[in-house]
Each structure stands twice: as C-alpha cells, then as structure tokens.
Scaffold this active site. Structure first.
Site, PDB file in Angstrom:
ATOM      1  N   TYR A  37      12.346  11.251  -7.155  1.00 39.63           N
ATOM      2  CA  TYR A  37      11.467  10.423  -8.084  1.00 39.63           C
ATOM      3  C   TYR A  37      12.003   9.258  -8.374  1.00 39.63           C
ATOM      4  O   TYR A  37      11.462   8.368  -8.456  1.00 39.63           O
ATOM      5  CB  TYR A  37      10.812  11.299  -9.062  1.00 39.63           C
ATOM      6  CG  TYR A  37       9.622  10.757  -9.453  1.00 39.63           C
ATOM      7  CD1 TYR A  37       9.548  10.057 -10.827  1.00 39.63           C
ATOM      8  CD2 TYR A  37       8.313  10.842  -8.839  1.00 39.63           C
ATOM      9  CE1 TYR A  37       8.314   9.403 -11.284  1.00 39.63           C
ATOM     10  CE2 TYR A  37       7.273  10.317  -9.124  1.00 39.63           C
ATOM     11  CZ  TYR A  37       7.120   9.631 -10.396  1.00 39.63           C
ATOM     12  OH  TYR A  37       6.064   8.933 -11.039  1.00 39.63           O
ATOM     13  N   PRO A  83       1.213   6.833  -1.652  1.00 37.71           N
ATOM     14  CA  PRO A  83       1.620   6.692  -2.995  1.00 37.71           C
ATOM     15  C   PRO A  83       2.092   7.979  -4.085  1.00 37.71           C
ATOM     16  O   PRO A  83       2.483   7.679  -4.883  1.00 37.71           O
ATOM     17  CB  PRO A  83       0.600   5.626  -3.373  1.00 37.71           C
ATOM     18  CG  PRO A  83      -0.517   5.992  -2.756  1.00 37.71           C
ATOM     19  CD  PRO A  83      -0.082   6.575  -1.478  1.00 37.71           C
ATOM     20  N   LYS A 109       6.859   5.362  -4.017  1.00 35.58           N
ATOM     21  CA  LYS A 109       7.988   5.100  -3.317  1.00 35.58           C
ATOM     22  C   LYS A 109       7.639   3.429  -2.704  1.00 35.58           C
ATOM     23  O   LYS A 109       8.415   2.805  -2.326  1.00 35.58           O
ATOM     24  CB  LYS A 109       8.434   5.982  -2.289  1.00 35.58           C
ATOM     25  CG  LYS A 109       8.936   7.144  -2.824  1.00 35.58           C
ATOM     26  CD  LYS A 109      10.375   6.945  -3.389  1.00 35.58           C
ATOM     27  CE  LYS A 109      10.516   7.975  -4.273  1.00 35.58           C
ATOM     28  NZ  LYS A 109      10.978   7.371  -5.564  1.00 35.58           N
ATOM     29  N   HIS A 156       9.658   6.012 -18.894  1.00 40.82           N
ATOM     30  CA  HIS A 156       9.490   7.404 -19.184  1.00 40.82           C
ATOM     31  C   HIS A 156      10.628   8.262 -18.885  1.00 40.82           C
ATOM     32  O   HIS A 156      11.360   8.011 -17.539  1.00 40.82           O
ATOM     33  CB  HIS A 156       8.303   7.718 -17.876  1.00 40.82           C
ATOM     34  CG  HIS A 156       7.002   7.335 -18.591  1.00 40.82           C
ATOM     35  ND1 HIS A 156       5.886   7.403 -18.073  1.00 40.82           N
ATOM     36  CD2 HIS A 156       6.612   6.254 -19.786  1.00 40.82           C
ATOM     37  CE1 HIS A 156       4.778   6.760 -18.723  1.00 40.82           C
ATOM     38  NE2 HIS A 156       5.218   6.195 -19.680  1.00 40.82           N
ATOM     39  N   TYR A 164       0.486  14.464 -12.406  1.00 41.52           N
ATOM     40  CA  TYR A 164      -0.052  14.599 -11.009  1.00 41.52           C
ATOM     41  C   TYR A 164      -0.599  15.906 -10.979  1.00 41.52           C
ATOM     42  O   TYR A 164      -0.081  16.964 -11.435  1.00 41.52           O
ATOM     43  CB  TYR A 164       1.307  14.818 -10.155  1.00 41.52           C
ATOM     44  CG  TYR A 164       2.085  13.456 -10.153  1.00 41.52           C
ATOM     45  CD1 TYR A 164       2.579  12.721 -11.056  1.00 41.52           C
ATOM     46  CD2 TYR A 164       1.943  12.423  -8.819  1.00 41.52           C
ATOM     47  CE1 TYR A 164       3.490  11.723 -10.864  1.00 41.52           C
ATOM     48  CE2 TYR A 164       2.550  11.409  -8.642  1.00 41.52           C
ATOM     49  CZ  TYR A 164       3.433  11.045  -9.735  1.00 41.52           C
ATOM     50  OH  TYR A 164       3.990   9.868  -9.366  1.00 41.52           O
TER      51      TYR A 164
HETATM   52  P1  FAS Z   1       2.483  -6.543   0.419  1.00 43.09           P
HETATM   53  O1  FAS Z   1       1.529  -6.257   1.465  1.00 43.09           O
HETATM   54  O2  FAS Z   1       2.596  -6.330  -0.958  1.00 43.09           O
HETATM   55  O3  FAS Z   1       2.763  -8.086   0.618  1.00 43.09           O
HETATM   56  C1  FAS Z   1       2.449  -8.856   1.832  1.00 43.09           C
HETATM   57  C2  FAS Z   1       1.854 -10.253   1.485  1.00 43.09           C
HETATM   58  O4  FAS Z   1       2.142 -10.964   2.924  1.00 43.09           O
HETATM   59  C3  FAS Z   1       0.619 -10.473   1.065  1.00 43.09           C
HETATM   60  O5  FAS Z   1       0.684 -11.272  -0.232  1.00 43.09           O
HETATM   61  C4  FAS Z   1      -0.261 -10.852   2.047  1.00 43.09           C
HETATM   62  O6  FAS Z   1      -1.351 -11.569   1.513  1.00 43.09           O
HETATM   63  C5  FAS Z   1       1.000 -11.603   2.956  1.00 43.09           C
HETATM   64  N1  FAS Z   1       0.606 -11.753   4.291  1.00 43.09           N
HETATM   65  C6  FAS Z   1       0.085 -11.142   5.424  1.00 43.09           C
HETATM   66  N2  FAS Z   1      -0.219 -11.559   6.375  1.00 43.09           N
HETATM   67  C7  FAS Z   1       0.186 -12.738   6.401  1.00 43.09           C
HETATM   68  C8  FAS Z   1       0.666 -13.662   7.240  1.00 43.09           C
HETATM   69  N3  FAS Z   1       0.134 -13.630   8.650  1.00 43.09           N
HETATM   70  N4  FAS Z   1       1.263 -14.899   6.804  1.00 43.09           N
HETATM   71  C9  FAS Z   1       1.525 -14.985   5.448  1.00 43.09           C
HETATM   72  N5  FAS Z   1       1.192 -14.112   4.722  1.00 43.09           N
HETATM   73  C10 FAS Z   1       0.908 -12.914   4.907  1.00 43.09           C
HETATM   74  N6  FAS Z   1       2.870   1.866  -3.980  1.00 43.09           N
HETATM   75  C11 FAS Z   1       3.224   2.426  -4.985  1.00 43.09           C
HETATM   76  O7  FAS Z   1       4.411   2.661  -5.070  1.00 43.09           O
HETATM   77  N7  FAS Z   1       2.361   3.123  -5.697  1.00 43.09           N
HETATM   78  C12 FAS Z   1       1.133   2.621  -5.541  1.00 43.09           C
HETATM   79  O8  FAS Z   1      -0.024   3.292  -6.347  1.00 43.09           O
HETATM   80  C13 FAS Z   1       0.725   1.826  -4.664  1.00 43.09           C
HETATM   81  N8  FAS Z   1      -0.685   1.644  -4.277  1.00 43.09           N
HETATM   82  C14 FAS Z   1      -1.136   0.806  -3.097  1.00 43.09           C
HETATM   83  C15 FAS Z   1      -2.537   0.640  -3.108  1.00 43.09           C
HETATM   84  C16 FAS Z   1      -2.882  -0.155  -1.900  1.00 43.09           C
HETATM   85  C17 FAS Z   1      -4.348  -0.418  -1.797  1.00 43.09           C
HETATM   86  C18 FAS Z   1      -1.762  -0.668  -0.971  1.00 43.09           C
HETATM   87  C19 FAS Z   1      -2.350  -1.537   0.297  1.00 43.09           C
HETATM   88  C20 FAS Z   1      -0.745  -0.406  -1.188  1.00 43.09           C
HETATM   89  C21 FAS Z   1      -0.266   0.211  -2.562  1.00 43.09           C
HETATM   90  N9  FAS Z   1       1.275   0.761  -2.738  1.00 43.09           N
HETATM   91  C22 FAS Z   1       1.642   1.369  -3.598  1.00 43.09           C
HETATM   92  C23 FAS Z   1       2.189   0.258  -1.725  1.00 43.09           C
HETATM   93  C24 FAS Z   1       2.353  -1.169  -2.523  1.00 43.09           C
HETATM   94  O9  FAS Z   1       3.069  -1.233  -3.779  1.00 43.09           O
HETATM   95  C25 FAS Z   1       3.581  -1.840  -1.402  1.00 43.09           C
HETATM   96  O10 FAS Z   1       4.686  -0.787  -1.103  1.00 43.09           O
HETATM   97  C26 FAS Z   1       3.954  -3.028  -1.792  1.00 43.09           C
HETATM   98  O11 FAS Z   1       2.911  -4.168  -2.168  1.00 43.09           O
HETATM   99  C27 FAS Z   1       4.706  -3.727  -0.959  1.00 43.09           C
HETATM  100  O12 FAS Z   1       5.081  -5.077  -0.977  1.00 43.09           O
HETATM  101  P2  FAS Z   1       5.167  -6.147   0.150  1.00 43.09           P
HETATM  102  O13 FAS Z   1       6.249  -5.407   1.288  1.00 43.09           O
HETATM  103  O14 FAS Z   1       5.777  -7.351  -0.172  1.00 43.09           O
HETATM  104  O15 FAS Z   1       3.777  -6.124   1.028  1.00 43.09           O
HETATM  105  C1  PHB Z   2       0.360   3.763 -10.463  1.00 46.59           C
HETATM  106  O1  PHB Z   2       0.409   3.853 -11.695  1.00 46.59           O
HETATM  107  O2  PHB Z   2      -0.386   3.019  -9.782  1.00 46.59           O
HETATM  108  C2  PHB Z   2       1.082   4.838  -9.682  1.00 46.59           C
HETATM  109  C3  PHB Z   2       1.986   5.587 -10.303  1.00 46.59           C
HETATM  110  C4  PHB Z   2       2.615   6.689  -9.641  1.00 46.59           C
HETATM  111  C5  PHB Z   2       2.247   6.921  -8.471  1.00 46.59           C
HETATM  112  C6  PHB Z   2       1.226   6.068  -7.467  1.00 46.59           C
HETATM  113  C7  PHB Z   2       0.795   5.169  -8.355  1.00 46.59           C
HETATM  114  O3  PHB Z   2       2.808   7.989  -7.532  1.00 46.59           O
END
Ligand code: FAS
Ligand code: PHB
Length: 396
Positions: A391, A297, A301, A77, A205
């Site tokens: 961004y 989100p 980032k 994009h 957005y």
């Molecule tokens: P993660 O949380 O992805 O991974 C951590 C891992 O550690 C998991 O698999 C977990 O099961 C494991 N773990 C936890 N405790 C443990 C233990 N005691 N022992 C072993 N393993 C364990 N970011 C965006 O940029 N855009 C979004 O739209 C967006 N939406 C999101 C929605 C939700 C509901 C959440 C929670 C986050 C969202 N994020 C979004 C942020 C998300 O993308 C994170 O930045 C990303 O998953 C970060 O990755 P990790 O640091 O690997 O953490």
């Molecule tokens: C998504 O596609 O999940 C998404 C994209 C942009 C954002 C947050 C989430 O800022």
C-alpha cells in the site's frame, strides 16, 4: 507568427500528472521541454481522481519543487481500515512498515504542477488537436498538431507519451510491436465528492454483501466516497439521496452514525480495468502513466505508478543529456514494468478480495475463498505486513 517553439529536446504529450511532473523534473535538470494538451487547463483541473500519495511520490514532488502546499494541506495517514462483516481491522502502516501515506487530491497536485510550470515560463500548449507523433523510429522525431486553427510541427529528440489511456501515443506504435494485457471487471466505482467532514480519521475500505464501499477524504471539511456499482450503471439512477442511503447500508452502524451527508460537488462513475502495454518504448517514443497501464483504484496505485514511470524516464533522459549514455533509456521499459506488474497484482488482489462479483458458476466457492483469505491475512502480522508494504508502494 506565434512565438511557440519549433524545436525542443523532449516533447511531452499530455498535461496530466505524468506529463506535468516529467516536464517539471526535466526543466529542473536543464532539459528543454514543451507540453501539448488536448483539453483546457480548466478541464484538466475539473477531473476528480486519485487521493492517496505514496511516500516515493511525495519525495518526487519535493524534488520537483512543488510540495510546499502538499506539506501544508496534505493529510498524513499512518494507517487505514478494512471493514469485513461490520468489523474494522486497522492496517497500521507506521508500525508495520515504518511509513505513512499522504492524502492529497490529484486535482491539487495537478494545480501545483501547472502553477510551477507557468511560473517557470515553460511552454504548454492547451487545446491542441490532431496530435500526431511522427518519425518516432528515427533520431529526429517530430509532432504535428493543430493549435489555434493553425497546423504546426515541433521537432524534438524524444517524445514522452503521457496522454492517458485514450491518448494517441500508444496508438502511434505499430500494433505488431506491442503486447497488451487486459482484465475488465464486471463493476465500476461511483464516486461522490462533498464538502462534509470525513466520517473517520482514516480511509475505510468496506467489503459488504451489497458491494464494496470506500470512505476517503480530501481535507477536514471535504470527503470522497465510492460505491461499487454494476458495469454500465447510469449516473441518473444515483441521485444524492440514493447514494447516501446505499452508503449507509454498507457501513457498520457506528460508522454510519457518524456520517455527514451533503450535496455532491462532483459525482461520476469510473469503469474498473487492469491494463498493461509492453514494451513502453518504441524508438524515440516513451509511454508513461495511464498511456501505458491502468489499475483498478482499489490499491490507490494509478497516480503513484505514473510518478514512478516519470522517475525512471527522468533518470534515463538525464543520463542521455548529461553523459551521452542511453543505458537508462534502454532499460526504461523493463524497469517500469517490473514495478507495474507488482502494482497490477496488488490492485487486482485488493479488488478481488473486497468487491462482490456477480454470482455465476462456482461463485459461492470463490466467495468462501475470499472470506478465508481475508480472515487469514487480517489475523496474521505477516499478512498485514504484506498489505502495508504494497500500500505504501514498493521501492523504486
Ligand atoms: P491522465 O489521463 O491523468 O492525463 C492524460 C492527459 O493527456 C489528459 O489531460 C488528457 O486530456 C491528455 N490527452 C489525451 N489525449 C491527448 C492527445 N491526443 N493530445 C494531447 N493530450 C492528450 N488513481 C488512483 O490512484 N486513485 C483513484 O481513485 C483514481 N480514480 C480515477 C478515476 C478515473 C475516472 C480515472 C480515469 C482514473 C482514476 N485514477 C485513480 C487513475 C488516475 O489517477 C491516473 O492514474 C492518473 O490520472 C494518471 O495520470 P496520467 O498518466 O498523467 O494520465
Ligand atoms: C480517493 O481518495 O480518491 C481514493 C483513495 C484510495 C483509493 C482510491 C481512491 O484506493
């Protein structure tokens, strides 16, 4: 006796994007590593999260040798839209900062990393329990855990805490050695994934008096939508029909007219918070990704910050094993935090500008400030340029 290792160089806790990407980059640098994951691989892949990759993250995935499908299926994009009072304002990333972003679901990125790890025969123990980082202040740290009903231990040189916001690694650092900063927003994001064509070619957005909305996508046939909902909102109050009707209300009529509805294949509510842990290192334990920081989100980032932490940690560990230098590891926390706080600012700022805050006190004045700031920024090439360079991601 199972054949899983009793010793490794880097023990990674968590098989989310941060842990898997770190494991892949370390393995390609000849650094032995084992990943311990709390949940099953299927559960990790069932999470629907991020969707936008910065160019820096794509470059890292290329270095990790896992970008082939991303380049085939990812959507590049050159800009995105901000909708204010029904008017669309395009932020032309390509023209403003000469870069694009790639829309590619975190689920797919995680799948690519998992498959590459398995193909390389690297050790990942899923469904572990009671993970305990031990001796993290010494030079021989180890991690105790339960796997397949057996209590086990793996000794290592370093532990990478990639276990997310609710993990155990940050909690293993003595509280008096950590400073945390937190801001909880009075709303969350209700996300819906559906196999329907996206409503527009790029992300939109939306700032609306009923609340924020985001039109995103995963492919030409799969869309991702978000609605701002009050903190504590119950998913049960949002059957698909109610979701689609509310999204329509928040979109400009021309966009709403192009909206394709369909059954949700995933629907969830994520609370919004900003959170930072300082420092991100204690002894031989290094925190990366959501284990150390959380952003709302709105700025896309979260996943990208996890990738930049991993880039700095890979560099530090590589210098240690290649040249015996701990300079990169000693500078890790400070280097990460400099970039993290700028991303925290941008994410907070986008969230503050585009969301509806519950009216309290001088909310009317704040609302007008929001409107004035947006009007100024969107009318100024410098303002649009500031949005664009944040961004696509600030330099590593
Ligand atoms: P993660 O949380 O992805 O991974 C951590 C891992 O550690 C998991 O698999 C977990 O099961 C494991 N773990 C936890 N405790 C443990 C233990 N005691 N022992 C072993 N393993 C364990 N970011 C965006 O940029 N855009 C979004 O739209 C967006 N939406 C999101 C929605 C939700 C509901 C959440 C929670 C986050 C969202 N994020 C979004 C942020 C998300 O993308 C994170 O930045 C990303 O998953 C970060 O990755 P990790 O640091 O690997 O953490
Ligand atoms: C998504 O596609 O999940 C998404 C994209 C942009 C954002 C947050 C989430 O800022």
């Amino acid at each position: 006796m199972s054949d899983s290792p009793v010793r490794t160089q880097v023990l990674i806790v968590g098989a989310g994007p941060a842990g898997l990407l770190l494991g892949q980059l370390l393995a390609r640098a000849g650094i032995d590593n084992v990943i311990l994951e709390l949940r099953s691989a299927a559960h990790v892949l069932s999470r629907i999260r991020a969707g936008v990759l910065e160019p820096g993250t794509v470059a890292l995935l290329e270095e990790a040798g896992v970008a082939a499908r991303l380049h085939r299926e990812g959507l590049r994009h050159g800009g995105f839209e901000i909708c204010v009072d029904g008017a669309l304002h395009r932020i032309d990333l390509q023209a403003l900062v000469g870069q694009q972003v790639t829309v590619y679901g975190q689920t797919e990125l995680t799948r690519d990393l998992m498959e590459a790890r398995a193909a390389a025969g690297l050790s990942t123990l899923y469904e572990v329990d009671d993970v305990r980082p031990l001796e993290i202040e010494g030079t021989e740290p180890r991690v105790a855990f339960v796997h397949a009903g057996q209590r086990r231990e793996i000794r290592c040189d370093f532990i990478a805490g990639c276990d997310g916001f609710h993990g155990v690694c940050r909690a293993s650092i003595p509280a008096e050695r950590l400073r945390t900063y937190e801001k909880v927003y009075p709303f969350g994001w209700l996300g819906l994934l559906a196999d329907v064509p996206p409503v527009a070619p790029e992300l939109i957005y939306v700032r609306h008096e009923r609340g924020f909305a985001l039109c995103s996508q995963r492919s030409p046939t799969r869309s991702r939508y978000y609605l701002q909902v009050p903190a504590g909102a119950a998913l049960e109050a949002w059957p698909d029909s109610v979701f689609w009707a509310e999204l329509r209300r928040r979109l400009p009529s021309a966009v709403a007219a192009a909206l394709h509805e369909g059954p949700a294949i995933e629907k969830s509510i994520a609370p919004l918070r900003s959170f930072v842990t300082e420092p991100m290192r204690h002894g031989r334990l290094f925190l990366a990704g959501d284990a150390a920081h959380i952003v709302p989100p709105t700025g896309a980032k979260g996943l990208n910050l996890a990738a930049s932490d991993v880039a700095y940690l890979r560099q530090g560990l590589g210098d240690f094993y290649r040249r015996g230098s701990s300079a990169g590891l000693d500078a890790y926390s400070q280097r990460c935090l400099q970039r993290i706080w700028k991303a925290e600012r941008f994410s907070w700022w986008m969230t503050s500008l585009l969301h509806r805050f519950p009216s309290q006190g001088d909310a009317a004045f704040d609302q007008r400030l929001q409107e004035a700031e947006l009007a100024y920024l969107l009318s100024s090439a410098h303002g649009r340029g500031m949005i664009a360079e944040n961004y696509v991601g600030l330099p590593l």
